[in-house]
Design a protein around this motif. Structure first.
Motif, PDB file in Angstrom:
ATOM      1  N   SER A  20       0.830  -1.209   0.000  1.00 53.62           N
ATOM      2  CA  SER A  20       0.000   0.000   0.000  1.00 53.62           C
ATOM      3  C   SER A  20       0.868   1.264   0.000  1.00 53.62           C
ATOM      4  CB  SER A  20      -0.960   0.012   1.190  1.00 53.62           C
ATOM      5  OG  SER A  20      -0.246   0.034   2.405  1.00 53.62           O
ATOM      6  N   ILE A  21       1.942   1.277   0.764  1.00 50.56           N
ATOM      7  CA  ILE A  21       2.822   2.449   0.796  1.00 50.56           C
ATOM      8  C   ILE A  21       3.630   2.534  -0.500  1.00 50.56           C
ATOM      9  CG2 ILE A  21       4.762   3.556   1.999  1.00 50.56           C
ATOM     10  CD1 ILE A  21       2.121   3.765   3.523  1.00 50.56           C
ATOM     11  N   TYR A  22       3.998   1.390  -1.069  1.00 54.06           N
ATOM     12  CA  TYR A  22       4.712   1.373  -2.353  1.00 54.06           C
ATOM     13  C   TYR A  22       3.875   2.055  -3.435  1.00 54.06           C
ATOM     14  CZ  TYR A  22       6.929  -0.295  -6.620  1.00 54.06           C
ATOM     15  OH  TYR A  22       7.527  -0.356  -7.854  1.00 54.06           O
ATOM     16  N   SER A  23       2.606   1.659  -3.556  1.00 54.07           N
ATOM     17  CA  SER A  23       1.768   2.269  -4.599  1.00 54.07           C
ATOM     18  C   SER A  23       1.485   3.737  -4.286  1.00 54.07           C
ATOM     19  CB  SER A  23       0.480   1.485  -4.802  1.00 54.07           C
ATOM     20  OG  SER A  23      -0.351   1.554  -3.673  1.00 54.07           O
ATOM     21  N   LEU A  24       1.299   4.081  -3.006  1.00 50.44           N
ATOM     22  CA  LEU A  24       1.112   5.478  -2.632  1.00 50.44           C
ATOM     23  C   LEU A  24       2.348   6.290  -3.003  1.00 50.44           C
ATOM     24  CD1 LEU A  24      -0.521   7.696  -1.129  1.00 50.44           C
ATOM     25  CD2 LEU A  24       0.655   6.967   0.959  1.00 50.44           C
ATOM     26  N   TYR A  25       3.515   5.738  -2.739  1.00 52.77           N
ATOM     27  CA  TYR A  25       4.762   6.424  -3.068  1.00 52.77           C
ATOM     28  C   TYR A  25       4.885   6.639  -4.582  1.00 52.77           C
ATOM     29  CZ  TYR A  25       9.700   7.382  -3.714  1.00 52.77           C
ATOM     30  OH  TYR A  25      10.885   7.959  -4.107  1.00 52.77           O
ATOM     31  N   CYS A  26       4.689   5.581  -5.350  1.00 51.39           N
ATOM     32  CA  CYS A  26       4.868   5.672  -6.805  1.00 51.39           C
ATOM     33  C   CYS A  26       3.855   6.598  -7.470  1.00 51.39           C
ATOM     34  CB  CYS A  26       4.798   4.285  -7.433  1.00 51.39           C
ATOM     35  SG  CYS A  26       6.213   3.250  -7.010  1.00 51.39           S
ATOM     36  N   GLU A  27       2.622   6.560  -7.014  1.00 53.02           N
ATOM     37  CA  GLU A  27       1.549   7.304  -7.677  1.00 53.02           C
ATOM     38  C   GLU A  27       1.357   8.718  -7.143  1.00 53.02           C
ATOM     39  OE1 GLU A  27      -1.874   4.743  -7.330  1.00 53.02           O
ATOM     40  OE2 GLU A  27      -0.740   3.053  -8.153  1.00 53.02           O
ATOM     41  N   VAL A  28       1.669   8.966  -5.873  1.00 52.52           N
ATOM     42  CA  VAL A  28       1.355  10.261  -5.278  1.00 52.52           C
ATOM     43  C   VAL A  28       2.581  10.936  -4.636  1.00 52.52           C
ATOM     44  CG1 VAL A  28      -0.078  11.450  -3.564  1.00 52.52           C
ATOM     45  CG2 VAL A  28      -1.028   9.528  -4.839  1.00 52.52           C
ATOM     46  N   LEU A  29       3.268  10.230  -3.762  1.00 50.65           N
ATOM     47  CA  LEU A  29       4.305  10.875  -2.961  1.00 50.65           C
ATOM     48  C   LEU A  29       5.540  11.263  -3.763  1.00 50.65           C
ATOM     49  CD1 LEU A  29       4.059   8.797   0.328  1.00 50.65           C
ATOM     50  CD2 LEU A  29       2.970  10.977  -0.238  1.00 50.65           C
ATOM     51  N   ASN A  30       6.029  10.382  -4.624  1.00 49.83           N
ATOM     52  CA  ASN A  30       7.200  10.738  -5.424  1.00 49.83           C
ATOM     53  C   ASN A  30       6.899  11.909  -6.363  1.00 49.83           C
ATOM     54  OD1 ASN A  30      10.016  10.282  -5.960  1.00 49.83           O
ATOM     55  ND2 ASN A  30       9.403   9.438  -7.937  1.00 49.83           N
ATOM     56  N   PRO A  31       5.746  11.936  -7.056  1.00 48.68           N
ATOM     57  CA  PRO A  31       5.438  13.133  -7.852  1.00 48.68           C
ATOM     58  C   PRO A  31       5.368  14.409  -6.997  1.00 48.68           C
ATOM     59  CG  PRO A  31       4.061  11.320  -8.565  1.00 48.68           C
ATOM     60  CD  PRO A  31       4.789  10.854  -7.333  1.00 48.68           C
ATOM     61  N   TYR A  32       4.857  14.303  -5.767  1.00 47.24           N
ATOM     62  CA  TYR A  32       4.829  15.454  -4.866  1.00 47.24           C
ATOM     63  C   TYR A  32       6.255  15.881  -4.516  1.00 47.24           C
ATOM     64  CZ  TYR A  32       4.410  18.096  -0.529  1.00 47.24           C
ATOM     65  OH  TYR A  32       4.544  19.044   0.451  1.00 47.24           O
ATOM     66  N   LEU A  33       7.110  14.927  -4.182  1.00 47.76           N
ATOM     67  CA  LEU A  33       8.497  15.244  -3.827  1.00 47.76           C
ATOM     68  C   LEU A  33       9.264  15.850  -5.003  1.00 47.76           C
ATOM     69  CD1 LEU A  33       9.333  12.082  -1.699  1.00 47.76           C
ATOM     70  CD2 LEU A  33       9.139  14.428  -0.860  1.00 47.76           C
ATOM     71  N   LYS A  34       8.917  15.463  -6.212  1.00 45.10           N
ATOM     72  CA  LYS A  34       9.581  15.987  -7.403  1.00 45.10           C
ATOM     73  C   LYS A  34       9.018  17.343  -7.828  1.00 45.10           C
ATOM     74  CE  LYS A  34      11.122  11.922  -9.860  1.00 45.10           C
ATOM     75  NZ  LYS A  34      10.919  11.129 -11.079  1.00 45.10           N
ATOM     76  N   GLY A  35       7.980  17.826  -7.131  1.00 50.21           N
ATOM     77  CA  GLY A  35       7.381  19.111  -7.476  1.00 50.21           C
ATOM     78  C   GLY A  35       6.339  19.029  -8.574  1.00 50.21           C
ATOM     79  N   GLN A  36       5.929  17.822  -8.952  1.00 50.72           N
ATOM     80  CA  GLN A  36       4.917  17.643  -9.991  1.00 50.72           C
ATOM     81  C   GLN A  36       3.505  17.799  -9.441  1.00 50.72           C
ATOM     82  OE1 GLN A  36       6.068  13.739 -11.271  1.00 50.72           O
ATOM     83  NE2 GLN A  36       7.749  14.489 -12.538  1.00 50.72           N
ATOM     84  N   LEU A  37       3.347  17.710  -8.114  1.00 47.09           N
ATOM     85  CA  LEU A  37       2.065  17.930  -7.446  1.00 47.09           C
ATOM     86  C   LEU A  37       2.262  19.003  -6.388  1.00 47.09           C
ATOM     87  CD1 LEU A  37       0.723  14.330  -6.595  1.00 47.09           C
ATOM     88  CD2 LEU A  37      -0.062  15.829  -8.413  1.00 47.09           C
ATOM     89  N   SER A  38       1.297  19.910  -6.283  1.00 44.78           N
ATOM     90  CA  SER A  38       1.329  20.905  -5.210  1.00 44.78           C
ATOM     91  C   SER A  38       0.795  20.268  -3.932  1.00 44.78           C
ATOM     92  CB  SER A  38       0.472  22.112  -5.592  1.00 44.78           C
ATOM     93  OG  SER A  38      -0.897  21.735  -5.636  1.00 44.78           O
ATOM     94  N   TYR A  39       0.907  20.993  -2.838  1.00 51.57           N
ATOM     95  CA  TYR A  39       0.398  20.495  -1.556  1.00 51.57           C
ATOM     96  C   TYR A  39      -1.106  20.266  -1.627  1.00 51.57           C
ATOM     97  CZ  TYR A  39      -0.609  20.278   3.436  1.00 51.57           C
ATOM     98  OH  TYR A  39      -1.065  19.897   4.672  1.00 51.57           O
ATOM     99  N   SER A  40      -1.830  21.181  -2.250  1.00 47.82           N
ATOM    100  CA  SER A  40      -3.289  21.011  -2.361  1.00 47.82           C
ATOM    101  C   SER A  40      -3.638  19.823  -3.265  1.00 47.82           C
ATOM    102  CB  SER A  40      -3.966  22.290  -2.851  1.00 47.82           C
ATOM    103  OG  SER A  40      -3.486  22.660  -4.112  1.00 47.82           O
TER     104      SER A  40
END
Length: 123
Positions: A20-40
């Protein structure tokens, strides 16, 4: 913990053993860390992904016993308030935590095993 210590402790998707954390990381968290997703956008993605959960932002100490299960807490800058962060994430009601250094995510979902993850961006 400073950023350098965090970097050596943190992992990317390659070391994750939680599906569950792997898929969350790949789909949401890594894009957020890379600046591809804003906080909102991150909050919206979490709300969509965990539609059975309430998303709450906290800035200071909260009594976890008073927060209902199936809540996800977002704690900005956890390492600038390390004492509070450590108290909250070690509480028995917090099942999983994800530490992104600038953002802490705490899951109060009783169906998961208790785990703590330190994650950094994957290039």
């Amino acid at each position: 913990m400073n950023r350098l210590q965090f970097y050596f402790k943190a992992q990317t998707a390659h070391g994750l053993h939680s599906p569950s954390i792997y898929s969350l990381y790949c789909e949401v968290l890594n894009p957020y860390l890379k600046g591809q997703l804003s906080y909102s956008q991150l909050k919206e993605a979490l709300a969509n992904r965990y539609s059975d959960c309430t998303i709450m932002e906290i800035q200071s100490y909260k009594d976890i016993a008073k927060i209902p299960q199936n809540t996800i807490l977002l704690f900005e800058k956890p390492h600038s308030q390390e004492k509070i962060w450590n108290e909250i994430h070690s509480h028995e009601g917090v099942i999983q935590t994800v530490d992104l250094f600038d953002l802490g995510i705490l899951f109060l979902k009783p169906i998961c095993p208790k785990q703590h993850f330190y994650l950094r961006k994957m290039d």
